[in-house]
Design a protein around this motif. Structure first.
Motif: not given
Length: 228
Positions: A10-15, A36-43, A48-56
């Motif tokens: 799971l690629l996510g963000k804790w908030t 796997v925690e993601q930093d959405l300010t520095n993707k 990017l590879k696994n959600n190239p459309v929305h990138q979120k």
């Protein structure tokens, strides 16, 4: 049907409540996974590879195959690991009604809090009133479609899709109110909604999955500049 944690990532963000709902569904189903925690300010390249459309986030990787969008992921989980507890009802009509109100919550209630955060004074009061009216429509609709005993959560009852979606966002309402220093959900007009949410928060896996209260308050204050 068991899966190794390496097969479910799971690629996510804790908030993010949308990420929390996916994590909760996996836990309810007993599916081991790697987070796997993601930093959405520095993707990351992984995101990017696994959600190239929305990138979120969230993005679920199952044996390397990506699934994006939280509601799509939740239904994928329920269909792929189709053992109990089931997240959606067996009856097609009941499933349709659950989907309708889940979408209503996401499109109307979950988005209504942002104008509250971004406004001040009388404008904020008006936005709070709007949000409470929307919540009132939601609760009355659920009572009409499911009956009070069906949509409210009680100890020992399995969490369904609606509980998961509502709980992983609305159970944080006290953090929202502490950050805003205002009572955003009116207890006198939406007592049934608050009672439902408070009971959902008592579920052990909900407690385990929700972000830490103090950390979330600080995040809201920082994100919306509430100290300014």
């Amino acid at each position: 049907m068991e899966q190794k944690a390496s097969q479910v990532v799971l690629l996510g963000k804790w908030t993010s409540g949308q990420c929390s709902r996916v994590a909760l569904a996996l836990k309810l189903k007993g599916i081991p996974y790697k987070y796997v925690e993601q930093d959405l300010t520095n993707k990351s390249e992984l995101l990017l590879k696994n959600n190239p459309v929305h990138q979120k986030v969230p993005v679920l990787l199952h044996s390397g195959k990506p699934i994006a969008e939280s509601l799509v992921i939740l239904e994928y989980i329920d269909e792929t690991w189709n053992h109990t507890p089931k997240l959606l009802p067996h009856d097609p009509y009941q499933r349709a009604k659950v989907r309708f109100w889940v979408n209503y919550f996401d499109q109307k209630i979950a988005t209504a809090i942002y104008p509250v955060f971004r406004s001040k004074g009388e404008e904020r009061e008006k936005e709070i009133e709007k949000m409470n009216e929307i919540i009132g429509v939601f609760i009355e609709g659920l009572k009409k479609d499911f009956g009070k005993e069906e949509f409210t959560y009680s100890k020992g009852k399995c969490l369904g899709l609606l509980d998961i979606v509502v709980g992983t966002q609305a159970c944080n309402y006290k953090a929202v109110q502490e950050a805003l220093k205002v009572e955003a959900i009116h207890p006198h007009t939406n007592s049934e909604f608050l009672s439902w949410v408070d009971s959902l928060k008592e579920h052990p896996l909900m407690k385990e999955t929700l972000p830490p209260h103090d950390k979330l308050v600080a995040s809201f204050i920082d994100k919306f500049g509430l100290l300014n």
